[in-house]
Design a protein around this motif. Structure first.
Motif: not given
Length: 480
Positions: A105-107, A426-438, A440-444
């Motif tokens: 990922x650094x590369x 509904x929840x993605x709009x209301x969750x107070x976070x800069x990134x929401x994974x649905x 999955x996780x850490x898929x960047x």
């Protein structure tokens, strides 16, 4: 004994004060090297080098900058094994993790921004009827400061310096004093790639000396920082009177919300990873797990059984899932949270003890730990532990879990497991976070903006957001 030096104006230098710090290997608790504890004089010298290099570097063609960054990316990949072993030695993470994630990922950071800068365009606006046209120039800021943390040393170090260099800035960078080795090795590759002298300068040392000298230097026009919320607040206070641009990616206490209608097997495997990757020392780990009541007991039994078989061991050993924590002091901090949890009704379901690894008894090892909590407002559910420790508790309704998820001072990321599209929206709009994974996780995707809300920071990194941060917008209006 490994001696790490500052990298200033293309050369390796000892600290001007002669002050050195010990560098420890987390896997065995032994000193294996020394690093400079740079001060204002070293930062001043680095600034003069960067200031001198800036006019020519900022005027280089995009193609030239792009080719240099691509060459650095290629050299990192060529040295993959060497960098992975160095990262593991410095940080305590399994070598295989560094080899498969951190170093590639650094590369990728260099490669992505090498291409992105050639696609980064200005805007123009014709004022119809007024015989005028406005266009916006995006120009490099000048000399910028990049301060990175110890948990993903090379990955986050390059996440900052790659867009800064691509945009035409000269950089003074400080890696964490706990994990300086791969940044030192990177400086060798920058010289090999032909990066001009003074364009990148790396100064090592403590935050209170080296870091402070960077953030308060009047000539350094922007600061990109990843680290703790308390330090971020100090940087903001220091930088405000100097009108520096700030990008602050700070702490996280991220909710992992699991509904009964999820793909259970995929959720279970991913939750194991999102809880304990890198010994839980990732700001994006889902450290608060909320599970819908109807599947809570099943999840608890299945999750704990999987956690119990995770192997704690030396980072170089095959099959190691959990390596060493980064330092003795950090291990002690994490243990304090575990020991205090029962006082607020927490029940330790598994883990909770330091581990003695045969042959490396002085290393900083800890069992992966799962704690069932009675209330979402307990200390271990509110404060960032930053170790292989997660809490679990059940919930009944959407409104209840949304309230618990948002009832912390942090807002970095959240993970949502459900196959209900309407609920997802509904929840993605209301969750107070800069990134929401649905599901999955850490898929960047490096094109997307990354950053937090509330005490998780200000500003966004990634994609064109990073290039916008590292440039100044100048509007030009021409009447014809």
């Amino acid at each position: 004994m490994q001696t790490i030096q500052n990298y200033i104006n293309g050369t390796f230098e000892d600290p001007l004060s002669g002050d050195w710090l010990d560098n420890y290997c987390p896997a065995n608790g032994e000193v294996y090297g020394k690093i400079p504890n740079s001060d204002q004089a070293d930062v001043d010298k680095a600034y003069e080098a960067a200031k001198t290099a800036f006019p020519e570097w900022s005027e280089t063609t995009l193609d030239h900058r792009s080719r240099l960054l691509l060459k650095i990316a290629d050299l990192i990949e060529t040295n993959l094994q060497r960098f992975a072993e160095a990262e593991s030695q410095d940080n305590g993470k399994p070598v295989n993790l560094a080899k498969s994630i951190d170093i590639p990922r650094a590369a990728s950071n260099f490669r992505f921004f090498a291409h992105a800068i050639t696609q980064f365009s200005s805007e123009s606006h014709e004022s119809v009827g007024l015989n005028a046209i406005n266009f916006t120039l995006r120009q490099p800021i000048g000399v910028v400061g990049c301060i990175s943390p110890w948990n993903l040393p090379l990955y986050l170090f390059t996440w900052k310096i790659a867009p800064a260099l691509a945009a035409g800035n000269c950089v003074i960078a400080k890696p964490s004093e706990i994990t300086p080795l791969t940044a030192f090795l990177l400086s060798e590759l920058c010289t090999e790639a032909g990066l001009p002298k003074g364009v990148l300068n790396i100064v090592h040392g403590l935050g209170k000396t080296t870091g402070q000298a960077i953030i308060e230097h009047p000539g350094i026009k922007a600061i990109s920082f990843t680290g703790g919320t308390t330090t971020g607040a100090h940087i903001a206070r220091t930088a405000a009177p100097l009108f520096k641009k700030l990008s602050l990616e700070l702490g996280g206490k991220n909710p992992n919300i699991i509904f009964a209608d999820c793909d259970y097997d995929a959720m279970l495997e991913t939750t194991l990873r999102s809880s304990f990757s890198n010994q839980g020392q990732i700001c994006l780990c889902g450290s608060r797990i909320f599970v819908e009541t109807s599947i809570y007991e099943k999840f608890k039994a299945d999750f704990v059984s999987k956690v119990k078989v995770l192997k704690v061991g030396h980072p170089s050993e095959s099959g190691t899932n959990i390596g060493a924590l980064v330092s003795q002091s950090h291990l002690e901090k994490v243990m304090t949270y575990i020991e205090e949890a029962p006082q607020e009704g927490g029940k330790i379901l598994c883990g909770g003890h330091a581990v003695s690894v045969k042959g490396f008894e002085n290393g900083y090892y800890l069992e992966p730990t799962v704690i069932e909590v009675a209330t979402d407002t307990c200390k271990i559910n509110q404060e960032e532990v930053f170790g292989p420790v997660v809490t679990i508790m059940p919930f009944e309704t959407e409104d209840q879990v949304l309230d618990m998820a948002n009832k912390v001072k942090y807002g970095l990321s959240a993970t949502l497991w459900t196959n209900d599209l309407k609920r997802t929206m509904r929840l993605s709009k209301k969750l107070e976070a800069g990134i929401i994974w649905v599901n999955t996780w850490m898929l960047r995707d490096l094109r997307t903006p990354f950053g937090g809300m509330k005490s998780s920071g200000v500003g966004r990194e990634g994609g064109f957001e990073a290039l916008r941060f590292f440039t100044e917008a100048k509007n030009i209006c021409i009447k014809y």
